[in-house]
Design a protein around this motif. Structure first.
Motif, PDB file in Angstrom:
ATOM      1  N   ARG A 163       0.831  -1.205   0.000  1.00 48.15           N
ATOM      2  CA  ARG A 163       0.000   0.000   0.000  1.00 48.15           C
ATOM      3  C   ARG A 163       0.866   1.255   0.000  1.00 48.15           C
ATOM      4  NH1 ARG A 163      -1.761  -1.015   4.409  1.00 48.15           N
ATOM      5  NH2 ARG A 163      -0.408   0.374   5.619  1.00 48.15           N
ATOM      6  N   ASP A 164       1.844   1.328   0.915  1.00 47.59           N
ATOM      7  CA  ASP A 164       2.689   2.505   1.083  1.00 47.59           C
ATOM      8  C   ASP A 164       4.171   2.221   0.852  1.00 47.59           C
ATOM      9  OD1 ASP A 164       0.515   4.188   1.951  1.00 47.59           O
ATOM     10  OD2 ASP A 164       0.624   3.221   3.910  1.00 47.59           O
ATOM     11  N   LEU A 165       4.641   1.102   1.369  1.00 48.84           N
ATOM     12  CA  LEU A 165       6.075   0.821   1.368  1.00 48.84           C
ATOM     13  C   LEU A 165       6.598   0.593  -0.052  1.00 48.84           C
ATOM     14  CD1 LEU A 165       8.370   0.519   3.415  1.00 48.84           C
ATOM     15  CD2 LEU A 165       7.971  -1.943   3.380  1.00 48.84           C
ATOM     16  N   GLY A 166       7.546   1.444  -0.440  1.00 54.18           N
ATOM     17  CA  GLY A 166       8.154   1.318  -1.749  1.00 54.18           C
ATOM     18  C   GLY A 166       7.377   1.950  -2.881  1.00 54.18           C
ATOM     19  N   ARG A 167       6.285   2.612  -2.571  1.00 51.89           N
ATOM     20  CA  ARG A 167       5.523   3.267  -3.642  1.00 51.89           C
ATOM     21  C   ARG A 167       6.262   4.491  -4.175  1.00 51.89           C
ATOM     22  NH1 ARG A 167       2.619  -0.082  -6.384  1.00 51.89           N
ATOM     23  NH2 ARG A 167       1.599  -1.558  -4.995  1.00 51.89           N
ATOM     24  N   VAL A 168       7.174   5.037  -3.370  1.00 49.87           N
ATOM     25  CA  VAL A 168       8.127   6.043  -3.852  1.00 49.87           C
ATOM     26  C   VAL A 168       9.514   5.470  -3.592  1.00 49.87           C
ATOM     27  CG1 VAL A 168       9.057   8.366  -3.580  1.00 49.87           C
ATOM     28  CG2 VAL A 168       6.579   7.973  -3.377  1.00 49.87           C
TER      29      VAL A 168
ATOM     30  N   GLU B 224       7.726  11.195   2.871  1.00 48.66           N
ATOM     31  CA  GLU B 224       6.538  10.619   3.488  1.00 48.66           C
ATOM     32  C   GLU B 224       6.771   9.182   3.950  1.00 48.66           C
ATOM     33  OE1 GLU B 224       3.255  11.026   0.843  1.00 48.66           O
ATOM     34  OE2 GLU B 224       3.256  13.224   0.927  1.00 48.66           O
ATOM     35  N   HIS B 225       5.853   8.727   4.779  1.00 52.22           N
ATOM     36  CA  HIS B 225       5.880   7.351   5.267  1.00 52.22           C
ATOM     37  C   HIS B 225       5.893   6.369   4.093  1.00 52.22           C
ATOM     38  CE1 HIS B 225       4.834   3.853   7.756  1.00 52.22           C
ATOM     39  NE2 HIS B 225       3.953   3.545   6.818  1.00 52.22           N
ATOM     40  N   GLY B 226       6.826   5.422   4.143  1.00 54.18           N
ATOM     41  CA  GLY B 226       6.893   4.383   3.117  1.00 54.18           C
ATOM     42  C   GLY B 226       7.885   4.631   2.011  1.00 54.18           C
ATOM     43  N   GLU B 227       8.423   5.857   1.920  1.00 51.79           N
ATOM     44  CA  GLU B 227       9.435   6.107   0.892  1.00 51.79           C
ATOM     45  C   GLU B 227      10.689   5.293   1.209  1.00 51.79           C
ATOM     46  OE1 GLU B 227      10.214  10.066  -0.441  1.00 51.79           O
ATOM     47  OE2 GLU B 227       8.171  10.763   0.001  1.00 51.79           O
ATOM     48  N   VAL B 228      11.345   4.821   0.146  1.00 46.00           N
ATOM     49  CA  VAL B 228      12.484   3.925   0.312  1.00 46.00           C
ATOM     50  C   VAL B 228      13.671   4.435  -0.509  1.00 46.00           C
ATOM     51  CG1 VAL B 228      13.359   1.583  -0.073  1.00 46.00           C
ATOM     52  CG2 VAL B 228      11.029   1.912   0.734  1.00 46.00           C
ATOM     53  N   VAL B 229      14.855   4.383   0.087  1.00 46.79           N
ATOM     54  CA  VAL B 229      16.105   4.618  -0.631  1.00 46.79           C
ATOM     55  C   VAL B 229      16.760   3.257  -0.850  1.00 46.79           C
ATOM     56  CG1 VAL B 229      18.398   5.663  -0.541  1.00 46.79           C
ATOM     57  CG2 VAL B 229      16.425   6.902   0.391  1.00 46.79           C
TER      58      VAL B 229
ATOM     59  N   PHE C 272      18.715  -1.281   1.376  1.00 47.89           N
ATOM     60  CA  PHE C 272      17.661  -0.271   1.328  1.00 47.89           C
ATOM     61  C   PHE C 272      17.403   0.282   2.721  1.00 47.89           C
ATOM     62  CE2 PHE C 272      14.995  -3.875   2.552  1.00 47.89           C
ATOM     63  CZ  PHE C 272      14.043  -3.305   3.383  1.00 47.89           C
ATOM     64  N   SER C 273      16.797   1.464   2.749  1.00 51.68           N
ATOM     65  CA  SER C 273      16.368   2.101   3.991  1.00 51.68           C
ATOM     66  C   SER C 273      14.968   2.651   3.779  1.00 51.68           C
ATOM     67  CB  SER C 273      17.329   3.222   4.400  1.00 51.68           C
ATOM     68  OG  SER C 273      18.619   2.704   4.665  1.00 51.68           O
ATOM     69  N   ALA C 274      14.063   2.267   4.675  1.00 46.21           N
ATOM     70  CA  ALA C 274      12.671   2.698   4.586  1.00 46.21           C
ATOM     71  C   ALA C 274      12.391   3.789   5.609  1.00 46.21           C
ATOM     72  CB  ALA C 274      11.744   1.512   4.824  1.00 46.21           C
ATOM     73  N   ILE C 275      11.669   4.799   5.178  1.00 48.84           N
ATOM     74  CA  ILE C 275      11.265   5.897   6.058  1.00 48.84           C
ATOM     75  C   ILE C 275       9.879   5.584   6.614  1.00 48.84           C
ATOM     76  CG2 ILE C 275      10.681   8.348   6.156  1.00 48.84           C
ATOM     77  CD1 ILE C 275      12.676   8.678   3.757  1.00 48.84           C
TER      78      ILE C 275
ATOM     79  N   ARG D  43       7.077  12.174  21.235  1.00 50.23           N
ATOM     80  CA  ARG D  43       6.650  11.529  19.990  1.00 50.23           C
ATOM     81  C   ARG D  43       7.818  11.326  19.046  1.00 50.23           C
ATOM     82  NH1 ARG D  43       5.467  14.640  15.337  1.00 50.23           N
ATOM     83  NH2 ARG D  43       6.030  16.839  15.541  1.00 50.23           N
ATOM     84  N   VAL D  44       7.646  10.336  18.178  1.00 50.89           N
ATOM     85  CA  VAL D  44       8.620  10.036  17.131  1.00 50.89           C
ATOM     86  C   VAL D  44       8.313  10.892  15.910  1.00 50.89           C
ATOM     87  CG1 VAL D  44       9.351   8.263  15.485  1.00 50.89           C
ATOM     88  CG2 VAL D  44       9.059   7.681  17.900  1.00 50.89           C
ATOM     89  N   HIS D  45       9.331  11.563  15.390  1.00 45.92           N
ATOM     90  CA  HIS D  45       9.152  12.280  14.128  1.00 45.92           C
ATOM     91  C   HIS D  45       9.184  11.296  12.965  1.00 45.92           C
ATOM     92  CE1 HIS D  45      11.069  15.954  16.288  1.00 45.92           C
ATOM     93  NE2 HIS D  45       9.764  15.924  16.468  1.00 45.92           N
ATOM     94  N   PHE D  46      10.222  10.465  12.936  1.00 49.53           N
ATOM     95  CA  PHE D  46      10.329   9.429  11.900  1.00 49.53           C
ATOM     96  C   PHE D  46      11.349   8.398  12.344  1.00 49.53           C
ATOM     97  CE2 PHE D  46      13.388  12.741  10.609  1.00 49.53           C
ATOM     98  CZ  PHE D  46      14.553  12.005  10.452  1.00 49.53           C
ATOM     99  N   VAL D  47      11.263   7.235  11.723  1.00 49.85           N
ATOM    100  CA  VAL D  47      12.222   6.157  11.934  1.00 49.85           C
ATOM    101  C   VAL D  47      12.746   5.720  10.577  1.00 49.85           C
ATOM    102  CG1 VAL D  47      12.573   3.816  12.819  1.00 49.85           C
ATOM    103  CG2 VAL D  47      11.002   5.369  13.995  1.00 49.85           C
ATOM    104  N   VAL D  48      14.045   5.510  10.497  1.00 45.33           N
ATOM    105  CA  VAL D  48      14.656   4.952   9.288  1.00 45.33           C
ATOM    106  C   VAL D  48      15.101   3.529   9.611  1.00 45.33           C
ATOM    107  CG1 VAL D  48      16.611   5.074   7.683  1.00 45.33           C
ATOM    108  CG2 VAL D  48      15.400   7.168   8.355  1.00 45.33           C
ATOM    109  N   VAL D  49      14.555   2.570   8.884  1.00 46.76           N
ATOM    110  CA  VAL D  49      14.923   1.166   9.057  1.00 46.76           C
ATOM    111  C   VAL D  49      15.783   0.754   7.867  1.00 46.76           C
ATOM    112  CG1 VAL D  49      14.105  -1.216   9.270  1.00 46.76           C
ATOM    113  CG2 VAL D  49      12.833   0.647  10.363  1.00 46.76           C
TER     114      VAL D  49
END
Length: 339
Positions: free
Chosen positions: A85-90, A113-118, A144-147, A207-213
């Protein structure tokens, strides 16, 4: 309705249509109609794809047929395979990059945004745990790293590492291996490391702003690709299976698993992740040596607690809670007390 006019989107759509067609030919007229482009424009986009390594057969009066796809991990290769749905769509694809985690962190700071991947074909400064380097040869593996932008308090962010480990171990098992998780964030095949996870976050107290996995998976490396000092402790999926791994197919399957587990975690909490992690663990039930920044601890790895910390029963029978450290499996002993 005419498609988006960007050249990359046009190429992605052409590949999608040709992939759906299988071995059948798709006429230039049909592609032209589907894309809202002239047949000349379709031909130009097909030629651009050929320059990128796609083998596309063209037969007069019959049309185009996709014969071969290059072993790359850009949106062109991954897009048609994704069911997320979101992960890897960008996807931000790089031939060579220092570190996907560093690039993803910068993008997240800039509002990604959530789900963007490098994702990269090669890393020159890949990052592992505790400041270690991650060997990242070109065109062989997955880096890869997911936001992620979860609604979580900062103290729960480390749980996402275990979420990723479960998804990764399951994807590797689905590919045919006996993958297991070594606490806290390594995945092994046959006792040798095949993948690692590095999680970094930006947060304020509440609160968490973002996590990079960040994830690195050895898919097609041979022993010669590993530094000499790692050849006895590292492996790849292709070594385990005895055949080359289709990187794009594996990546799409992993991202699907990761999104499924993220959804489950955010809906039901950490307990389902904890239960599955325990079932996949190669650490629990083993005698271990745990090295932290300050000390060493020997004992039996009994469990992980509701926050993901490792619980080790020492030789003295004391149950110690370990938040971070390197775990080495020891030969079994008979004198570790269980209560």
């Amino acid at each position: 309705m005419a498609a988006d006019t960007s050249e990359q989107t046009q190429e992605e759509l052409i590949l999608g249509f040709l992939s759906e067609g299988g071995d059948a030919y798709l006429s230039g007229e049909v592609l032209s109609s589907k894309l809202g482009l002239s047949r000349t424009a379709v031909w130009k986009r097909v030629e651009a794809l050929r320059l990128k390594g796609y083998v596309i057969e063209a037969v007069p009066a019959r049309g185009y047929r996709l014969v071969e796809v290059p072993d790359r991990l850009s949106a062109l290769e991954l897009g048609p395979l994704l069911g997320t749905r979101d992960l890897g769509r960008v996807i931000h694809h790089h031939e060579t990059i220092g570190s996907t985690n560093e690039a993803a962190f910068r993008r997240a700071q800039d509002g990604a945004e959530h789900g963007e991947v490098v994702v990269a074909e090669q890393q020159t400064a890949g990052k592992g745990r505790r400041g270690r380097a991650w060997a990242s040869p070109a065109g062989l593996n997955l880096y890869f790293s997911a936001i992620l932008r979860p609604e979580l308090p900062p103290q729960r962010a480390p749980e996402l590492t275990l979420v990723a480990a479960v998804a990764l171990a399951e994807a590797l098992r689905e590919a045919g291996s006996d993958a297991a998780i070594k606490w806290p964030n390594d995945v092994q095949i046959g006792g040798r490391k095949v993948a690692g996870i590095l999680t970094e976050l930006s947060a304020e107290p509440e609160r968490v702003h973002f996590v990079v996995v960040g994830v690195g998976v050895n898919l097609n490396s041979t022993l010669e690709h590993f530094p000499e000092e790692l050849r006895e402790s590292a492996t790849s999926l292709s070594i385990a299976l005895g055949k080359r791994v289709a990187r794009a197919a594996f990546t799409a399957a992993l991202w699907t698993r990761l999104e499924e587990w993220l959804d489950r975690y955010l809906e039901a909490g950490f307990e389902p992740v904890r239960a599955r992690w325990k079932a996949l663990s190669s650490t629990l039930g083993q005698d271990v040596l745990v090295r932290t920044d300050r000390s060493e601890l020997r004992g039996r790895a009994e469990d992980i607690d509701p926050s993901g910390a490792l619980l080790v029963r020492t030789e003295a029978g004391v149950l110690e809670r370990v938040l971070a450290g390197d775990v080495e499996r020891l030969r079994p002993r008979q004198d570790v007390r269980s209560s």
